[in-house]
Motif scaffolding. Structure first.
Motif, PDB file in Angstrom:
ATOM      1  N   GLY B 269       0.796  -1.224   0.000  1.00 37.72           N
ATOM      2  CA  GLY B 269       0.000   0.000   0.000  1.00 37.72           C
ATOM      3  C   GLY B 269       0.831   1.277   0.000  1.00 37.72           C
ATOM      4  O   GLY B 269       0.374   2.319   0.448  1.00 37.72           O
ATOM      5  N   GLN B 270       2.059   1.182  -0.532  1.00 41.95           N
ATOM      6  CA  GLN B 270       2.902   2.368  -0.596  1.00 41.95           C
ATOM      7  C   GLN B 270       3.050   2.838  -2.040  1.00 41.95           C
ATOM      8  O   GLN B 270       2.601   2.169  -2.962  1.00 41.95           O
ATOM      9  N   PHE B 271       3.716   3.966  -2.221  1.00 47.27           N
ATOM     10  CA  PHE B 271       4.040   4.493  -3.562  1.00 47.27           C
ATOM     11  C   PHE B 271       2.812   4.826  -4.392  1.00 47.27           C
ATOM     12  O   PHE B 271       2.818   4.725  -5.600  1.00 47.27           O
ATOM     13  N   LYS B 336      -2.790   8.787   0.950  1.00 48.89           N
ATOM     14  CA  LYS B 336      -1.811   8.457   1.986  1.00 48.89           C
ATOM     15  C   LYS B 336      -1.370   6.994   1.884  1.00 48.89           C
ATOM     16  O   LYS B 336      -2.157   6.124   1.589  1.00 48.89           O
ATOM     17  N   SER B 337      -0.089   6.773   2.138  1.00 45.10           N
ATOM     18  CA  SER B 337       0.407   5.399   2.146  1.00 45.10           C
ATOM     19  C   SER B 337      -0.167   4.632   3.321  1.00 45.10           C
ATOM     20  O   SER B 337      -0.387   5.201   4.383  1.00 45.10           O
ATOM     21  N   ASP B 338      -0.389   3.334   3.095  1.00 44.47           N
ATOM     22  CA  ASP B 338      -0.865   2.493   4.194  1.00 44.47           C
ATOM     23  C   ASP B 338       0.274   2.151   5.147  1.00 44.47           C
ATOM     24  O   ASP B 338       0.064   1.822   6.292  1.00 44.47           O
ATOM     25  N   ASN B 339       1.479   2.184   4.642  1.00 45.50           N
ATOM     26  CA  ASN B 339       2.639   1.827   5.456  1.00 45.50           C
ATOM     27  C   ASN B 339       3.749   2.831   5.215  1.00 45.50           C
ATOM     28  O   ASN B 339       3.724   3.561   4.252  1.00 45.50           O
ATOM     29  N   LYS B 340       4.718   2.802   6.119  1.00 46.31           N
ATOM     30  CA  LYS B 340       5.869   3.664   5.920  1.00 46.31           C
ATOM     31  C   LYS B 340       7.067   2.811   5.530  1.00 46.31           C
ATOM     32  O   LYS B 340       7.095   1.613   5.738  1.00 46.31           O
ATOM     33  N   LEU B 341       8.069   3.469   4.979  1.00 49.10           N
ATOM     34  CA  LEU B 341       9.308   2.757   4.731  1.00 49.10           C
ATOM     35  C   LEU B 341       9.973   2.519   6.072  1.00 49.10           C
ATOM     36  O   LEU B 341      10.120   3.434   6.864  1.00 49.10           O
ATOM     37  N   ASP B 342      10.370   1.265   6.320  1.00 47.22           N
ATOM     38  CA  ASP B 342      10.935   0.968   7.628  1.00 47.22           C
ATOM     39  C   ASP B 342      12.438   1.135   7.655  1.00 47.22           C
ATOM     40  O   ASP B 342      12.957   2.118   8.146  1.00 47.22           O
ATOM     41  N   GLY B 343      13.125   0.160   7.077  1.00 50.09           N
ATOM     42  CA  GLY B 343      14.586   0.216   7.169  1.00 50.09           C
ATOM     43  C   GLY B 343      15.202   0.735   5.886  1.00 50.09           C
ATOM     44  O   GLY B 343      14.584   0.687   4.835  1.00 50.09           O
ATOM     45  N   LEU B 344      16.422   1.239   6.026  1.00 46.31           N
ATOM     46  CA  LEU B 344      17.124   1.725   4.841  1.00 46.31           C
ATOM     47  C   LEU B 344      17.472   0.546   3.929  1.00 46.31           C
ATOM     48  O   LEU B 344      17.549   0.683   2.728  1.00 46.31           O
ATOM     49  N   ILE B 345      17.673  -0.623   4.530  1.00 44.31           N
ATOM     50  CA  ILE B 345      17.913  -1.811   3.730  1.00 44.31           C
ATOM     51  C   ILE B 345      16.683  -2.696   3.823  1.00 44.31           C
ATOM     52  O   ILE B 345      16.441  -3.355   4.828  1.00 44.31           O
ATOM     53  N   SER B 346      15.862  -2.670   2.789  1.00 42.19           N
ATOM     54  CA  SER B 346      14.674  -3.516   2.775  1.00 42.19           C
ATOM     55  C   SER B 346      14.244  -3.684   1.329  1.00 42.19           C
ATOM     56  O   SER B 346      14.705  -2.978   0.445  1.00 42.19           O
ATOM     57  N   ARG B 347      13.351  -4.637   1.096  1.00 37.15           N
ATOM     58  CA  ARG B 347      12.856  -4.846  -0.252  1.00 37.15           C
ATOM     59  C   ARG B 347      12.223  -3.560  -0.796  1.00 37.15           C
ATOM     60  O   ARG B 347      12.421  -3.195  -1.938  1.00 37.15           O
ATOM     61  N   GLU B 348      11.488  -2.875   0.092  1.00 35.57           N
ATOM     62  CA  GLU B 348      10.818  -1.662  -0.370  1.00 35.57           C
ATOM     63  C   GLU B 348      11.816  -0.621  -0.865  1.00 35.57           C
ATOM     64  O   GLU B 348      11.633  -0.031  -1.915  1.00 35.57           O
ATOM     65  N   THR B 349      12.887  -0.411  -0.083  1.00 31.38           N
ATOM     66  CA  THR B 349      13.848   0.604  -0.532  1.00 31.38           C
ATOM     67  C   THR B 349      14.584   0.159  -1.778  1.00 31.38           C
ATOM     68  O   THR B 349      14.962   0.981  -2.598  1.00 31.38           O
ATOM     69  N   ARG B 414      10.427  -5.096   4.480  1.00 31.34           N
ATOM     70  CA  ARG B 414      10.402  -4.216   5.636  1.00 31.34           C
ATOM     71  C   ARG B 414      11.785  -3.848   6.170  1.00 31.34           C
ATOM     72  O   ARG B 414      12.156  -2.708   6.212  1.00 31.34           O
ATOM     73  N   ARG B 415      12.544  -4.832   6.632  1.00 29.90           N
ATOM     74  CA  ARG B 415      13.819  -4.467   7.232  1.00 29.90           C
ATOM     75  C   ARG B 415      14.785  -5.645   7.134  1.00 29.90           C
ATOM     76  O   ARG B 415      14.457  -6.760   7.521  1.00 29.90           O
ATOM     77  N   ALA B 416      15.940  -5.411   6.572  1.00 29.55           N
ATOM     78  CA  ALA B 416      16.932  -6.474   6.494  1.00 29.55           C
ATOM     79  C   ALA B 416      18.193  -5.999   7.198  1.00 29.55           C
ATOM     80  O   ALA B 416      18.390  -4.802   7.389  1.00 29.55           O
ATOM     81  N   THR B 417      19.014  -6.950   7.603  1.00 29.82           N
ATOM     82  CA  THR B 417      20.246  -6.553   8.272  1.00 29.82           C
ATOM     83  C   THR B 417      21.422  -6.790   7.345  1.00 29.82           C
ATOM     84  O   THR B 417      21.343  -7.589   6.416  1.00 29.82           O
ATOM     85  N   LEU B 418      22.499  -6.093   7.646  1.00 32.75           N
ATOM     86  CA  LEU B 418      23.697  -6.263   6.828  1.00 32.75           C
ATOM     87  C   LEU B 418      24.232  -7.688   6.924  1.00 32.75           C
ATOM     88  O   LEU B 418      24.718  -8.245   5.952  1.00 32.75           O
ATOM     89  N   GLU B 419      24.079  -8.308   8.142  1.00 33.47           N
ATOM     90  CA  GLU B 419      24.580  -9.677   8.298  1.00 33.47           C
ATOM     91  C   GLU B 419      23.831 -10.631   7.382  1.00 33.47           C
ATOM     92  O   GLU B 419      24.413 -11.455   6.694  1.00 33.47           O
ATOM     93  N   SER B 420      22.490 -10.472   7.351  1.00 34.45           N
ATOM     94  CA  SER B 420      21.712 -11.382   6.518  1.00 34.45           C
ATOM     95  C   SER B 420      22.085 -11.172   5.050  1.00 34.45           C
ATOM     96  O   SER B 420      22.130 -12.106   4.264  1.00 34.45           O
ATOM     97  N   LEU B 421      22.354  -9.922   4.717  1.00 30.62           N
ATOM     98  CA  LEU B 421      22.750  -9.629   3.338  1.00 30.62           C
ATOM     99  C   LEU B 421      24.058 -10.315   2.983  1.00 30.62           C
ATOM    100  O   LEU B 421      24.166 -10.976   1.955  1.00 30.62           O
ATOM    101  N   SER B 422      25.033 -10.170   3.871  1.00 29.20           N
ATOM    102  CA  SER B 422      26.338 -10.737   3.531  1.00 29.20           C
ATOM    103  C   SER B 422      26.260 -12.260   3.476  1.00 29.20           C
ATOM    104  O   SER B 422      26.978 -12.883   2.697  1.00 29.20           O
ATOM    105  N   ARG B 423      25.343 -12.846   4.284  1.00 23.07           N
ATOM    106  CA  ARG B 423      25.165 -14.300   4.188  1.00 23.07           C
ATOM    107  C   ARG B 423      24.687 -14.687   2.793  1.00 23.07           C
ATOM    108  O   ARG B 423      25.159 -15.651   2.209  1.00 23.07           O
ATOM    109  N   SER B 424      23.730 -13.904   2.248  1.00 21.22           N
ATOM    110  CA  SER B 424      23.167 -14.257   0.942  1.00 21.22           C
ATOM    111  C   SER B 424      24.130 -13.968  -0.191  1.00 21.22           C
ATOM    112  O   SER B 424      24.012 -14.529  -1.260  1.00 21.22           O
TER     113      SER B 424
END
Lengths: 162, 702
Positions: B269-271, B336-349, B414-424
């Motif tokens: 519900g964003q964008f 209005k968006s239904d949700n906000k952008l959560d983390g700087l590293i996320s699928r949405e961003t 929503r929100r991903a971490t750098l550790e999870s990213l580096s794992r992938s």
């Protein structure tokens, strides 16, 4: 000269939402991160455009305009000239294979320019074709290294219609 | 017949206008009868445009030279399929093709909106379409007239420009127009949402298929355009950053952005404002592309002659933008968006970044394409940018997009971490590193090239890994069988796995673009002299002389002879060249050059020897064919024919070109997987009926 002016605004689509009071500080901190990221992107984009523009922008003039400004444009500076091939003026040097022709202004046919082209002409290049050539002007001759040619307009034909 | 056609198109324009008014009034005032009548009028437009097209086709196929248009684009001896294609060979007819495709899309939309929910969107979608047919029909009947009669009927027509007498002519324009026109459908849904106030996610859900249709046709249209240029123009490349080419790729960029950000709206519900903006911009850019080829404002090889159409198009594009963005502005509080952008590293961003990048590419290209106009207005002197500008600005953006294609699908919502990213990412990253080390080891020193290939390897590996992990997991359920595992994996989330395949296809095409840009060979040796084709007038070879070009293979090409073959239609110069590939004799090469008698139009017949590793590309321009001449430079004739002593050739070795077709194939297969209609299970149908309007609950996998 700043094509990217509208960008920062565009880079933040739909991220405002109803906030409640308690989240205010946290949301602000989050927003700041996004604004900073957006600013970095905008600046990078601007830098890319400025650098790219410097190396590749050329004046685009009709032959009549060129003759008006000749003094300031002769020499090394690259220019783009638009005109039309004077019928019967296309000549090819058998030894050097250079193609030369007279180009005339599209509006004022008395304004002409001798053009020498050092590459293979496109198929569409022929008498009366509209040409746009890029190159430099020295000693009364325009040496072109790029050419764009368009077939004579279909609507200049002799066939009359009512 | 011609009168019938002309009247049909005029009535079609009137009916379109009526349909716009009836549907708008009917929708605002809730008059079902008026809406019904507007829809009937829209159906009549479909019929009338088809009738007009049939009349034009009849005139073309029967060589009816009482029509000026037929005289201009057709002639008696043309093959019948080029007579059909001649309809879009000129200004007036190409506008008619627009109208026809628009009418076809409208027919599909009339069917789609018949029982569509939510009801209030339906009339406005047809309003958008029939306003389009109204505009284009007025353009091709009143402003320029495809049925304009000749005062004196000539015996024969001028014929289609020989450059257009090519199979590409039959496919490329209709496909590209289909891509352009279908952006109107997506716009129509967005416009309907804005006009009716149904601003939930239903317009995006309903428009999705049209956005994808548009994407397929724009992809095909641009690909086939490049392919056509490559095989006919003779300069060895496929993309020249010409304004008209740029105008065709810009809607593709915007449409790709919309395709992705629409997923975010459906899922989170964003964008919302952004998606509506993109739908409006995509339509405006499609019109802009059509406008550029017709207005004569910019110099382009593809442009039609200058005409009076320019101002009308500008007004129309202006209207679309004003109405679109005006409505959008008025509806802002409701969006209005239904949700906000959560983390700087996320699928949405990552989707946001994808959109920014595509948008940047378009801004860069628009700026370059429009800079002559802008500079003329601001400084009084026209300044143009050379092709280098586009390479320098757009190429980095494209590489960033390819990199993002690798990262995006693996980042959590929503929100991903750098550790999870580096794992992938450690496997793809090390593959990319290993790949670039190998390229370096093989002697490649081009930093941009190495970086580019590293990025494509990275992204291709992430796609491969994604499939691999999924299949491994699925195999546990299919007793270790691989094929059932693949099919069950894909079936579980078609949009995701289809989309990943599309990514892979695009990566393959990017590899071809990179390879054919960086490793294109243009150094030719004749005797002891080395020439660079890009800086010369081609390489001159006399009969019996040998040229050497060295790509992955070495080609020794000997000019055996050039025959001059004269027919009443044209003079053809046919070269015969024997070739040794790494010392082994191959089928001879046969480039040719033609001169059409009536129009004095030259036509280069390019010869391409396709090989999995590299294309050998050779062209022989008419201009540089040498004939024996006397002292004063006049050709000496033997038996009435000129004696040909040699010619200048342009030849290149273009690596990996053939694989672009594989890229296209993978892309299309991926897309088909993603959009293939699911056979809806019974309980789902029931759920659909029971669904509360405004609550989008259907899962959208990405």
């Amino acid at each position: 000269m700043t094509p990217t002016q509208e960008k920062p605004k565009q880079a933040q689509p739909g991220q405002t939402g109803p906030r409640n009071y308690g989240q205010h500080r946290k949301a602000n901190a989050g927003n700041r991160k996004f604004i900073a990221a957006g600013a970095v992107i905008a600046l990078a984009a601007l830098a890319i455009v400025v650098v790219a523009m410097q190396g590749s922008s050329v004046y685009y003039l009709t032959i009549a305009e060129f003759h008006g400004k000749q003094a300031s444009l002769a020499g090394d500076k690259e220019v783009r000239l638009a005109g039309k091939v004077v019928p019967g003026s296309i000549a090819r040097d058998e030894r050097t294979k250079e193609v030369s022709f007279l180009a005339m202004d599209k509006v004022d046919a008395t304004q002409t320019m001798k053009v020498v082209y050092n590459k293979i002409v496109p198929d569409t290049f022929k008498d009366e074709a509209e040409v746009v050539v890029t190159g430099t002007y020295t000693n009364g001759v325009f040496s072109a290294n790029e050419m764009l040619a368009k077939c004579p307009s279909k609507y200049s034909s002799t066939a009359e219609s009512n | 017949m011609n009168q019938i056609g002309y009247v049909a198109l005029l009535v079609g324009a009137v009916m379109s206008a009526y349909s716009v008014i009836a549907l708008s009034v009917g929708a605002v005032r809730h008059y079902p009868e008026l809406i019904k009548s507007g829809r009937t009028a829209a159906w009549s437009v479909v019929g009338l445009v088809s009738l007009g097209v049939i009349c034009v086709q009849y005139a073309l196929l029967t060589s009816d030279f009482s029509l000026r248009y037929v005289v201009e684009v057709s002639s008696r001896e043309m093959e019948w399929w080029y007579k059909v294609g001649a309809m879009w060979g000129g200004q007036e007819g190409s506008l008619l093709l627009w109208s026809l495709i628009l009418a076809i899309c409208m027919a599909f939309l009339l069917v789609q909106t018949r029982k569509m929910q939510p009801r209030e969107l339906a009339p406005w979608i047809i309003v958008a379409m029939s306003s389009g047919t109204a505009f284009f029909l007025v353009m091709c009947t009143v402003v320029v007239n495809v049925f304009q009669p000749m005062a004196i009927v000539p015996a024969d027509g001028k014929g289609l420009n020989p450059l257009l007498q090519n199979p590409g002519m039959m496919i490329h324009p209709p496909v590209l127009y289909m891509g352009y026109v279908s952006t109107i459908a997506a716009f129509g849904f967005g416009f309907a949402a804005l006009a009716s106030g149904r601003l939930d996610n239903s317009w995006v859900r309903l428009a999705r298929r049209w956005i994808l249709v548009s994407w397929v046709f724009l992809t095909l249209g641009n690909f086939l355009g490049g392919q056509w240029a490559y095989v006919t123009l003779g300069w060895g490349g496929y993309w020249a950053w010409d304004p008209v080419e740029n105008a065709a790729i810009m809607p593709w960029f915007i449409n790709t952005a919309l395709l992705h950000s629409a997923m975010i709206q459906q899922r989170r519900g964003q964008f919302k404002v952004w998606n509506l903006s993109l739908a409006i911009i995509a339509y405006a850019l499609s019109l802009f592309g059509t406008f550029l080829t017709r207005s004569g404002v910019l110099s382009s090889v593809h442009a039609f002659g200058e005409s009076t159409l320019g101002p009308y198009f500008m007004v129309w594009i202006g209207l679309i933008l004003i109405i679109g963005f005006g409505l959008l502005f008025m509806r802002l509080p409701e969006l209005k968006s239904d949700n906000k952008l959560d983390g700087l590293i996320s699928r949405e961003t990552s989707f946001l970044l994808n959109n920014i990048l595509f948008f940047l590419a378009v801004i860069f290209m628009l700026w370059g394409t429009l800079s002559p106009l802008v500079s003329q207005i601001t400084t009084g002197v026209k300044t143009e940018v050379k092709a280098g500008y586009f390479v320098q600005t757009v190429a980095p953006v494209l590489m960033a997009i390819v990199f993002l294609m690798g990262i995006g699908p693996l980042i959590a919502w929503r929100r991903a971490t750098l550790e999870s990213l580096s794992r992938s990412f450690w496997i793809p990253a090390s593959m990319a590193f290993a790949g670039s080390a190998i390229l370096y080891g093989l002697g490649m020193r081009n930093v941009v090239g190495i970086l580019g290939f590293a990025i494509t390897i990275f992204t291709a590996t992430t796609v491969g890994l994604d499939y691999f992990k999924g299949i491994r997991a699925r195999r546990r359920h299919t007793n270790g069988k691989i094929l059932p595992a693949v099919s069950s994996l894909v079936k579980r989330n078609r949009p995701r796995y289809g989309g990943l395949l599309v990514h892979l296809g695009i990566v393959i095409i990017m590899v071809v673009i990179l390879a054919s840009t960086i490793f294109k060979v243009s150094i030719i040796q004749v005797g002891d002299t080395r020439y660079s084709i890009d800086e010369t007038r081609g390489v001159t070879a006399n009969i019996g002389e040998t040229m050497v070009i060295k790509g992955f293979h070495e080609y020794k090409i000997t000019l055996d002879r050039i025959d001059a073959i004269g027919t009443p239609l044209k003079m053809r110069f046919q070269a015969h060249m024997s070739v040794l590939k790494d010392g082994k004799p191959q089928e001879p090469l046969a480039p040719a050059a033609e001169l059409y008698t009536a129009s004095q139009q030259a036509n280069t017949v390019v010869f391409i020897r396709v090989d999995p590793l590299e294309d050998l590309y050779i062209s022989m321009p008419l201009q540089a064919i040498d004939t024996r001449r006397d002292a004063s430079g006049n050709p000496i004739l033997t038996d009435g024919k000129p004696v040909i002593t040699g010619a200048a050739f342009q030849l290149w070795v273009n690596p990996l070109m053939m694989w672009s077709w594989l890229g296209l194939l993978v892309t299309i297969i991926g897309l088909l997987i993603a959009i293939w209609p699911e056979p809806a299970p019974v309980h789902q149908l029931a759920a659909q009926k029971a669904r509360v309007p405004g609550k989008e609950t259907e899962p959208v996998g990405v």
